[in-house]
Design a protein around this motif. Structure first.
Motif, PDB file in Angstrom:
ATOM      1  N   ASP B 118       0.870  -1.186   0.000  1.00 25.00           N
ATOM      2  CA  ASP B 118       0.000   0.000   0.000  1.00 25.00           C
ATOM      3  C   ASP B 118       0.898   1.224   0.000  1.00 25.00           C
ATOM      4  OD1 ASP B 118      -2.070   1.830   0.205  1.00 25.00           O
ATOM      5  OD2 ASP B 118      -3.197   0.599   1.605  1.00 25.00           O
ATOM      6  N   MET B 119       0.270   2.390   0.002  1.00 23.39           N
ATOM      7  CA  MET B 119       1.021   3.617   0.184  1.00 23.39           C
ATOM      8  C   MET B 119       1.621   3.604   1.588  1.00 23.39           C
ATOM      9  SD  MET B 119       1.110   5.878  -2.160  1.00 23.39           S
ATOM     10  CE  MET B 119       0.436   6.032  -3.794  1.00 23.39           C
ATOM     11  N   VAL B 120       2.597   4.450   1.791  1.00 22.70           N
ATOM     12  CA  VAL B 120       3.286   4.419   3.073  1.00 22.70           C
ATOM     13  C   VAL B 120       2.443   5.074   4.175  1.00 22.70           C
ATOM     14  CG1 VAL B 120       4.636   6.484   2.621  1.00 22.70           C
ATOM     15  CG2 VAL B 120       5.554   4.742   4.076  1.00 22.70           C
ATOM     16  N   PHE B 121       1.622   6.066   3.813  1.00 22.03           N
ATOM     17  CA  PHE B 121       0.729   6.687   4.796  1.00 22.03           C
ATOM     18  C   PHE B 121      -0.729   6.540   4.341  1.00 22.03           C
ATOM     19  CE2 PHE B 121       4.562   9.547   4.827  1.00 22.03           C
ATOM     20  CZ  PHE B 121       5.108   9.048   5.988  1.00 22.03           C
ATOM     21  N   PRO B 122      -1.368   5.407   4.607  1.00 22.70           N
ATOM     22  CA  PRO B 122      -2.730   5.185   4.102  1.00 22.70           C
ATOM     23  C   PRO B 122      -3.733   6.216   4.625  1.00 22.70           C
ATOM     24  CG  PRO B 122      -1.786   3.159   4.931  1.00 22.70           C
ATOM     25  CD  PRO B 122      -0.865   4.264   5.335  1.00 22.70           C
ATOM     26  N   THR B 123      -3.567   6.647   5.873  1.00 22.70           N
ATOM     27  CA  THR B 123      -4.526   7.604   6.432  1.00 22.70           C
ATOM     28  C   THR B 123      -4.441   8.938   5.701  1.00 22.70           C
ATOM     29  OG1 THR B 123      -4.001   6.573   8.517  1.00 22.70           O
ATOM     30  CG2 THR B 123      -5.397   8.506   8.590  1.00 22.70           C
ATOM     31  N   LEU B 124      -3.207   9.353   5.431  1.00 22.22           N
ATOM     32  CA  LEU B 124      -2.996  10.603   4.709  1.00 22.22           C
ATOM     33  C   LEU B 124      -3.650  10.519   3.335  1.00 22.22           C
ATOM     34  CD1 LEU B 124      -1.351  13.137   5.430  1.00 22.22           C
ATOM     35  CD2 LEU B 124       0.461  12.248   4.018  1.00 22.22           C
ATOM     36  N   ASN B 125      -3.564   9.338   2.737  1.00 22.42           N
ATOM     37  CA  ASN B 125      -4.148   9.101   1.430  1.00 22.42           C
ATOM     38  C   ASN B 125      -5.655   9.272   1.474  1.00 22.42           C
ATOM     39  OD1 ASN B 125      -3.724   8.491  -1.177  1.00 22.42           O
ATOM     40  ND2 ASN B 125      -3.365   6.321  -0.892  1.00 22.42           N
TER      41      ASN B 125
END
Lengths: 192, 573
Positions: B118-125
């Motif tokens: 996944d992306m490294v910062f899923p919440t930020l995404n």
């Protein structure tokens, strides 16, 4: 024995990864923030160097006393944070940082009040516009940073030590960054 | 770079966590795709209204005109016309292209192509998408304010955009919407940069990344650097409008100490010139990859393509002055900016030659994604070359603010990016949704779009060269422009044709979601990492993080047995 060793290695590699990720993320974020403030400073430079006299329109610079106090407070708060980063189990440094940060905000509010009581309002021309707008934008960031500090203060118990360290380091970068920005603003807008 | 493996999360179960507040980069990509496609429709409709007004001034807009403009019997009124071209630009750039190319493909391709879960910062995404949504709400809300939406052009130059030029709340909401969108895109950019730096699969050096990822990475870097610049600009504009600061006021409006409207232009274009590369770089990356995949050859000079894209990225930050030749800039400055701008044609020529080198003597498969990629090569070549006339000071003084400019930037930013976006959509649709899109409909869509957009933008260049200015409600009140009525009608008919052509895409897209034939794991027979996993990609992407052993374009190697491509996880044959 070998299995245990391997597990420890994986764990430390994971931690190392987390550290790199959080510092890369925070540095890129701060570069973005820096670009925002750099744009403001560029605008200021453009006004400043194209004006025949500065400050323009017969204005005088505000007294240095209050801004110097702000500078002192934010400088001390950064120092306290450094102290806190050395040993994050001891929350005293964090408490002091928050206290000094709040103090900075109070002094800023006093500063705005003094300006307006002297009859200098946002709409009184380009120089007051710059003073007010830039300090507002900086103060907005300080408010965000202060809430992050408060979050650090009251969320510490639930997370692992390693994660707490990463958080402290990231928030610290932001706090020191805002200190530097304030110092540049103090120097260019108020002193020079 | 230390590599670490992300934890596999359980699949989300509820509707809310699966489709709405999702942390999965693939779902967020689809959210951005839908968001972009919807705004593409809105922005396209606005374009048709603008075109209708220019070809048939004073005639009611067909079908929906009477409903939208009841006070004027369906004719687009002048103030609405100004609002339309403003919002058409804003919507297409910030709410259609950015979400599709950067939001959708960036989110979808980066983790899959570099072998991450996944992306490294899923919440930020997740926050990035929902902030973009909030921004869209703000923008659409501005349409319903008493004086209507923003009408100062998408560049929103003061004094048109200060309270003197646009007194309504619409412009303030526009500024706010752009600011929020800027925050959202910056969040995305931080995420992309950090993901690419830290989560590349073991063995994957920077030059083993597909060029798509290169394009998206460079875009993200420009986004992280320059969106805050626009943010600062619109923030000061909001202060001017709401709190009465005098940053951009001038003349009689700023009697006490002076502001400077030109400052906004500087700030805007310091952001604005990188912005055009922000939009085009992902398309370049996608096209560079697809040309190789469908010509069944390694990408010619992939390394130099990546490096020339990088040098364009760097150069793009120092050329912004060419948008401002007519602002009484000193000749020394205009000439420096001209020189720097011309320099960009060197790296552009390098990767353009690489594109041609890639398809040279290739065993080209003319699938829909390839057609669209070849379309990009054609329209970008044309658009790029016409840029030279605008970079040159002496010709720009004549062409400034004419339809030639409109034609030029639509060729580069609209046509190339749109075709690149379509190429990407047709190409990754199987991996996104697990089904294939219809090839015949895709080809019809391509040819109609290609004919339509060349008709539109070539026509625009001709009328611009003949002296027709942009942003004029009814140019034909001027006698010297009346001879341009027929060609304007031609442009409008091309635009309507192109608009209808998009219906093929919409039908194809929606229909294929449910009725398309099931896609195999690797329908296009290419070797990048996303094709080593099932279609559609499972929520954790990779069961075991792959180990990369060769580059992304190992196609047509004579040592290969049985098939003409190899996966990036295989040793070089």
């Amino acid at each position: 024995m070998v299995v245990v060793m391997a597990k420890q290695n994986i764990l430390s590699e994971k931690e190392q990864g987390e550290e790199i990720i959080s510092s890369v993320g925070m540095i890129v974020t701060l570069i973005s923030f820096a670009m925002l403030f750099a744009t403001l400073m560029m605008g200021f430079a453009m006004f400043r160097f194209s004006a025949p006299v500065w400050p323009p329109a017969g204005m005088t610079k505000p007294s240095l006393i209050i801004p110097s106090l702000s500078t002192l407070l934010i400088f001390l708060s950064s120092l306290c944070y450094f102290w806190y980063e050395k040993n994050i189990a001891n929350k005293k440094g964090l408490d002091l940082t928050i206290f000094l940060g709040l103090g900075f905000m109070v002094v800023q509010a006093v500063f705005w009040h003094t300006l307006s009581s002297q009859g200098i309002y946002v709409s009184s021309g380009i120089f007051p516009s710059i003073i007010y707008a830039f300090t507002w934008i900086h103060a907005a960031h300080i408010v965000v940073a202060l809430s992050l500090l408060l979050w650090l203060r009251f969320s510490g118990a639930t997370v692992k030590v390693k994660q707490a360290q990463l958080r402290v380091a990231s928030v610290g970068k932001f706090w020191h960054f805002l200190g530097i920005v304030w110092f540049i603003m103090f120097l260019t807008i108020f002193v020079l | 770079m230390a590599f670490f493996e992300q934890h596999i999360h359980d699949a989300p179960k509820t509707f809310l966590s699966k489709y709405v507040i999702s942390f999965d980069h693939k779902v967020i990509a689809k959210q951005f795709l839908w968001y972009g496609i919807i705004f593409l429709g809105i922005g396209g409709m606005m374009a048709l209204m603008i075109r209708w007004t220019l070809a048939f001034p004073g005639e009611p807009f067909p079908v929906i005109g009477h409903f939208l403009f009841p006070n004027t019997n369906g004719v687009v009124p002048p103030d609405t016309y100004a609002m339309l071209f403003t919002l058409h630009g804003t919507i297409m750039i910030f709410y259609a292209i950015t979400p599709i190319l950067i939001g959708a493909f960036g989110n979808f391709c980066i983790p899959l192509m570099i072998g991450a879960r996944d992306m490294v910062f899923p919440t930020l995404n997740m926050l990035s998408f929902w902030l973009a949504f909030l921004s869209a709400v703000l923008l659409l809300a501005s349409l319903f304010t008493p004086l209507g939406g923003a009408a100062g052009g998408w560049v929103s130059y003061p004094t048109l955009s200060t309270t003197i030029g646009s007194p309504g709340v619409g412009q303030t909401l526009w500024c706010l919407a752009i600011f929020v969108l800027g925050v959202s895109s910056t969040m995305g950019a931080v995420n992309y940069i950090a993901t690419i730096i830290t989560l590349r699969a073991p063995g994957m050096g920077y030059f083993d990344m597909p060029l798509t990822v290169w394009g998206l990475w460079l875009t993200a870097i420009l986004n992280a650097l320059f969106l805050p610049v626009l943010g600062a600009g619109v923030m000061l504009l909001i202060f001017d409008r709401v709190f009465g600061t005098t940053f951009f006021l001038a003349g009689a409006a700023a009697t006490s100490g002076s502001g400077d409207p030109v400052l906004f232009q500087h700030v805007f274009w310091i952001f604005g010139h990188p912005e055009v590369y922000i939009l085009i770089l992902p398309a370049w990356g996608i096209v560079s990859d697809l040309l190789s995949f469908f010509a069944r050859k390694p990408a010619f000079g992939a390394r130099s393509t990546a490096l020339s894209m990088t040098s364009i990225t760097i150069l793009s930050t120092v050329v912004y002055g060419h948008h401002m030749y007519t602002t009484q800039m000193s000749p020394l400055l205009t000439q420096s900016f001209m020189m720097l701008t011309m320099t960009i044609s060197i790296p552009s020529a390098v990767f353009f030659a690489n594109w041609l080198g890639t398809i040279w003597k290739g065993a080209i498969r003319f699938s829909t994604p390839m057609l669209f990629s070849l379309g990009v090569v054609f329209v970008f070549g044309l658009g790029g070359l016409t840029g030279l006339y605008l970079a040159t000071v002496s010709t720009d003084l004549y062409l400034h603010d004419t339809y030639f400019v409109v034609g030029h930037f639509h060729y580069t930013m609209a046509a190339s990016v749109l075709l690149g976006g379509f190429a990407g959509t047709y190409f990754w649709f199987p991996k996104m949704f697990g089904r294939m899109m219809n090839e015949t409909l895709g080809k019809i869509h391509f040819w109609i779009s290609m004919l339509g957009l060349n008709g539109i933008f070539m026509g625009m260049m001709i009328v611009g060269y003949a002296g027709m200015h942009r942003r004029i409600y009814n140019p034909f009140v001027y006698e010297y422009l009346q001879k341009l009525i027929p060609i304007n009608m031609f442009i409008t008919i091309s635009a309507i044709t192109m608009g209808f052509g998009q219906l093929f895409f919409v039908y194809n897209f929606v229909n294929s979601l449910w009725n398309g034939p099931k896609a195999s794991q690797n329908p296009w027979e290419v070797g990048t990492l996303e094709w080593t996993i099932p279609s559609p990609a499972p929520h954790y992407n990779f069961d075991i993080i792959p180990v990369v052993k060769c580059g992304p374009h190992e196609i047509g190697n004579p040592n290969l047995k049985g098939r003409d491509f190899q996966y990036q996880t295989e040793e070089l044959a």
